[in-house]
Scaffold this motif. Structure first.
Motif, PDB file in Angstrom:
ATOM      1  N   GLY A  82       0.791  -1.228   0.000  1.00 38.53           N
ATOM      2  CA  GLY A  82       0.000   0.000   0.000  1.00 38.53           C
ATOM      3  C   GLY A  82       0.822   1.276   0.000  1.00 38.53           C
ATOM      4  N   CYS A  83       2.133   1.142  -0.018  1.00 38.95           N
ATOM      5  CA  CYS A  83       3.015   2.304   0.073  1.00 38.95           C
ATOM      6  C   CYS A  83       3.379   2.812  -1.319  1.00 38.95           C
ATOM      7  CB  CYS A  83       4.280   1.927   0.839  1.00 38.95           C
ATOM      8  SG  CYS A  83       5.446   3.279   1.076  1.00 38.95           S
ATOM      9  N   ALA A  84       3.538   4.122  -1.458  1.00 42.79           N
ATOM     10  CA  ALA A  84       3.999   4.713  -2.722  1.00 42.79           C
ATOM     11  C   ALA A  84       5.490   4.449  -2.873  1.00 42.79           C
ATOM     12  CB  ALA A  84       3.721   6.209  -2.728  1.00 42.79           C
ATOM     13  N   VAL A  85       5.857   3.731  -3.927  1.00 46.00           N
ATOM     14  CA  VAL A  85       7.259   3.381  -4.191  1.00 46.00           C
ATOM     15  C   VAL A  85       7.596   3.873  -5.587  1.00 46.00           C
ATOM     16  CG1 VAL A  85       8.948   1.522  -4.319  1.00 46.00           C
ATOM     17  CG2 VAL A  85       7.000   1.321  -2.751  1.00 46.00           C
ATOM     18  N   VAL A  86       8.586   4.753  -5.700  1.00 44.16           N
ATOM     19  CA  VAL A  86       8.893   5.360  -6.990  1.00 44.16           C
ATOM     20  C   VAL A  86      10.383   5.245  -7.287  1.00 44.16           C
ATOM     21  CG1 VAL A  86       6.966   6.971  -6.861  1.00 44.16           C
ATOM     22  CG2 VAL A  86       9.194   7.664  -5.983  1.00 44.16           C
ATOM     23  N   ALA A  87      10.702   5.192  -8.583  1.00 43.91           N
ATOM     24  CA  ALA A  87      12.087   5.215  -9.029  1.00 43.91           C
ATOM     25  C   ALA A  87      12.615   6.641  -8.918  1.00 43.91           C
ATOM     26  CB  ALA A  87      12.184   4.721 -10.473  1.00 43.91           C
ATOM     27  N   GLY A  88      13.826   6.775  -8.447  1.00 42.66           N
ATOM     28  CA  GLY A  88      14.434   8.089  -8.321  1.00 42.66           C
ATOM     29  C   GLY A  88      15.654   8.009  -7.435  1.00 42.66           C
ATOM     30  N   SER A  89      16.254   9.164  -7.191  1.00 47.03           N
ATOM     31  CA  SER A  89      17.449   9.229  -6.365  1.00 47.03           C
ATOM     32  C   SER A  89      17.446  10.538  -5.595  1.00 47.03           C
ATOM     33  CB  SER A  89      18.703   9.153  -7.246  1.00 47.03           C
ATOM     34  OG  SER A  89      18.813  10.325  -8.049  1.00 47.03           O
ATOM     35  N   ALA A  90      18.399  10.688  -4.692  1.00 46.55           N
ATOM     36  CA  ALA A  90      18.493  11.923  -3.932  1.00 46.55           C
ATOM     37  C   ALA A  90      18.795  13.107  -4.823  1.00 46.55           C
ATOM     38  CB  ALA A  90      19.575  11.782  -2.863  1.00 46.55           C
ATOM     39  N   GLU A  91      19.450  12.850  -5.944  1.00 45.24           N
ATOM     40  CA  GLU A  91      19.814  13.919  -6.863  1.00 45.24           C
ATOM     41  C   GLU A  91      18.695  14.249  -7.855  1.00 45.24           C
ATOM     42  OE1 GLU A  91      23.072  11.665  -5.188  1.00 45.24           O
ATOM     43  OE2 GLU A  91      21.549  11.002  -6.634  1.00 45.24           O
ATOM     44  N   ALA A  92      17.667  13.411  -7.908  1.00 52.08           N
ATOM     45  CA  ALA A  92      16.532  13.614  -8.814  1.00 52.08           C
ATOM     46  C   ALA A  92      15.293  13.010  -8.168  1.00 52.08           C
ATOM     47  CB  ALA A  92      16.801  12.986 -10.181  1.00 52.08           C
ATOM     48  N   ILE A  93      14.644  13.772  -7.294  1.00 44.13           N
ATOM     49  CA  ILE A  93      13.494  13.286  -6.538  1.00 44.13           C
ATOM     50  C   ILE A  93      12.224  13.581  -7.331  1.00 44.13           C
ATOM     51  CG2 ILE A  93      12.254  13.412  -4.349  1.00 44.13           C
ATOM     52  CD1 ILE A  93      14.821  14.542  -3.080  1.00 44.13           C
ATOM     53  N   PRO A  94      11.437  12.555  -7.691  1.00 45.09           N
ATOM     54  CA  PRO A  94      10.269  12.766  -8.556  1.00 45.09           C
ATOM     55  C   PRO A  94       9.036  13.248  -7.799  1.00 45.09           C
ATOM     56  CG  PRO A  94      10.504  10.441  -8.084  1.00 45.09           C
ATOM     57  CD  PRO A  94      11.664  11.129  -7.406  1.00 45.09           C
ATOM     58  N   LEU A  95       9.186  14.366  -7.078  1.00 39.39           N
ATOM     59  CA  LEU A  95       8.088  14.943  -6.307  1.00 39.39           C
ATOM     60  C   LEU A  95       8.058  16.446  -6.520  1.00 39.39           C
ATOM     61  CD1 LEU A  95       8.581  12.966  -2.983  1.00 39.39           C
ATOM     62  CD2 LEU A  95       6.763  12.610  -4.644  1.00 39.39           C
ATOM     63  N   ALA A  96       6.913  17.062  -6.217  1.00 41.67           N
ATOM     64  CA  ALA A  96       6.731  18.492  -6.426  1.00 41.67           C
ATOM     65  C   ALA A  96       7.409  19.303  -5.325  1.00 41.67           C
ATOM     66  CB  ALA A  96       5.240  18.815  -6.476  1.00 41.67           C
ATOM     67  N   ASP A  97       7.609  20.580  -5.596  1.00 45.21           N
ATOM     68  CA  ASP A  97       8.211  21.488  -4.622  1.00 45.21           C
ATOM     69  C   ASP A  97       7.351  21.544  -3.355  1.00 45.21           C
ATOM     70  OD1 ASP A  97       9.822  21.969  -6.773  1.00 45.21           O
ATOM     71  OD2 ASP A  97       9.387  24.121  -6.925  1.00 45.21           O
ATOM     72  N   GLY A  98       8.013  21.509  -2.199  1.00 47.44           N
ATOM     73  CA  GLY A  98       7.335  21.675  -0.922  1.00 47.44           C
ATOM     74  C   GLY A  98       6.352  20.592  -0.563  1.00 47.44           C
ATOM     75  N   GLU A  99       6.458  19.419  -1.183  1.00 50.19           N
ATOM     76  CA  GLU A  99       5.466  18.363  -0.986  1.00 50.19           C
ATOM     77  C   GLU A  99       5.651  17.604   0.318  1.00 50.19           C
ATOM     78  OE1 GLU A  99       3.757  14.541  -3.559  1.00 50.19           O
ATOM     79  OE2 GLU A  99       4.890  16.126  -4.540  1.00 50.19           O
ATOM     80  N   ALA A 100       6.842  17.655   0.900  1.00 51.89           N
ATOM     81  CA  ALA A 100       7.149  16.810   2.056  1.00 51.89           C
ATOM     82  C   ALA A 100       7.292  17.628   3.337  1.00 51.89           C
ATOM     83  CB  ALA A 100       8.434  16.029   1.813  1.00 51.89           C
ATOM     84  N   ASP A 101       6.828  17.039   4.438  1.00 53.10           N
ATOM     85  CA  ASP A 101       7.091  17.596   5.762  1.00 53.10           C
ATOM     86  C   ASP A 101       8.468  17.185   6.264  1.00 53.10           C
ATOM     87  OD1 ASP A 101       4.430  18.719   6.147  1.00 53.10           O
ATOM     88  OD2 ASP A 101       3.750  16.638   6.384  1.00 53.10           O
ATOM     89  N   ALA A 102       8.940  16.025   5.797  1.00 52.33           N
ATOM     90  CA  ALA A 102      10.239  15.524   6.232  1.00 52.33           C
ATOM     91  C   ALA A 102      10.828  14.637   5.139  1.00 52.33           C
ATOM     92  CB  ALA A 102      10.112  14.735   7.538  1.00 52.33           C
ATOM     93  N   VAL A 103      12.143  14.613   5.092  1.00 52.54           N
ATOM     94  CA  VAL A 103      12.884  13.699   4.235  1.00 52.54           C
ATOM     95  C   VAL A 103      13.841  12.925   5.125  1.00 52.54           C
ATOM     96  CG1 VAL A 103      14.577  13.474   2.364  1.00 52.54           C
ATOM     97  CG2 VAL A 103      12.732  15.169   2.190  1.00 52.54           C
ATOM     98  N   VAL A 104      13.854  11.606   4.985  1.00 50.05           N
ATOM     99  CA  VAL A 104      14.758  10.766   5.762  1.00 50.05           C
ATOM    100  C   VAL A 104      15.633   9.958   4.821  1.00 50.05           C
ATOM    101  CG1 VAL A 104      13.151  10.606   7.715  1.00 50.05           C
ATOM    102  CG2 VAL A 104      13.091   8.866   5.906  1.00 50.05           C
ATOM    103  N   ALA A 105      16.719   9.447   5.371  1.00 47.88           N
ATOM    104  CA  ALA A 105      17.618   8.581   4.607  1.00 47.88           C
ATOM    105  C   ALA A 105      18.235   7.593   5.582  1.00 47.88           C
ATOM    106  CB  ALA A 105      18.706   9.390   3.901  1.00 47.88           C
TER     107      ALA A 105
END
Length: 243
Positions: A82-105
């Motif tokens: 049920g989780c959103a899983v997308v292809a991408g990397s830290a250098e190219a994140i496939p999300l819109a500006d300001g979409e996240a409250d937090a980023v973890v690694a």
């Protein structure tokens, strides 16, 4: 980035099943310190098979997992359908500006190209949002763990290692970086300790001869341990707020 660096950071898919089975998760206390307890929209960068993603979902967060390796993504999607899983990397994140409250690694930041990664992380975070990289580090204050680190280090051949300095900076878009350690442990046997060793990039990208020597090193050390033993970790968590 060098070809060797890229080879190492994309080497885990070949051991996705073992990685998911044998690598440790993260203490709830570390995540609550870094993120608080309010449910957030979180981006998990370099999510791998979802060890950190699963813990965040359990805590009630809405998580988008970003992972460049297709085999690791497939294992994550299998474990968290049920989780959103997308292809991408830290250098190219496939999300819109300001979409996240937090980023973890989790166990991933040392694979990032810092300049473009910091810019992308800042872009997807809302103002006041949190960037929180974490690592599970073996507790080398334990005698046999320190010996293991010394022995394995002899075979690493300059491979990339985890964690960052305690005076780290994530660039001008972020405020001061805080850091805190959280101890925990995981039970092991000789077989599982060997499997854990085989899940690291420096093992996965090594020659057959080097792998054989690493196996022998770990097996010899484990022979002096009880049949079942704990491997102690320190989860080192960092956090900084988006300006």
């Amino acid at each position: 980035m060098t070809d060797i660096f890229d080879q190492q950071r994309l080497s885990f898919g070949a051991a996705a099943d073992a990685y998911d089975r044998i690598r440790p998760s993260y203490p709830v206390q570390a995540l609550e310190w870094a993120l608080g307890v309010t449910p957030f929209r979180i981006v998990d960068l370099g999510a791998g098979t979802g060890l950190l993603t699963r813990r965040l979902v359990e805590l009630g967060h809405e998580v988008t997992a970003v992972e460049p390796d297709p085999k690791m993504r497939a294992k994550l999607a299998e474990r968290l359908p049920g989780c959103a899983v997308v292809a991408g990397s830290a250098e190219a994140i496939p999300l819109a500006d300001g979409e996240a409250d937090a980023v973890v690694a989790g166990q991933a930041y040392h694979w990032f190209d810092p300049g473009p990664a910091h810019a992308e992380i800042a872009r997807v975070l809302r103002p006041g949002g949190v960037f929180a990289p974490l690592w599970n580090l073996r507790d080398e204050t334990v005698g046999w763990v320190a010996r293991l680190a010394e022995l394995v280090h002899e075979h690493r051949d300059g491979s990339v290692t985890g964690s960052i300095s305690l005076d780290a900076s994530f660039g001008n878009a972020f405020g001061p970086v805080e850091c805190r350690d959280f101890p925990h442990s995981r039970p092991h046997t000789a077989a599982s300790l060997l499997a854990l060793t085989r899940s690291h990039s420096w093992y996965l990208t090594a020659s057959e001869e080097r792998r054989r020597r690493i196996d022998e090193t770990v097996q010899a050390l484990a022979a002096d341990l009880p049949p079942s033993f704990d491997l102690r970790y320190v989860t080192r968590a960092y956090r900084a707020e988006r300006r």
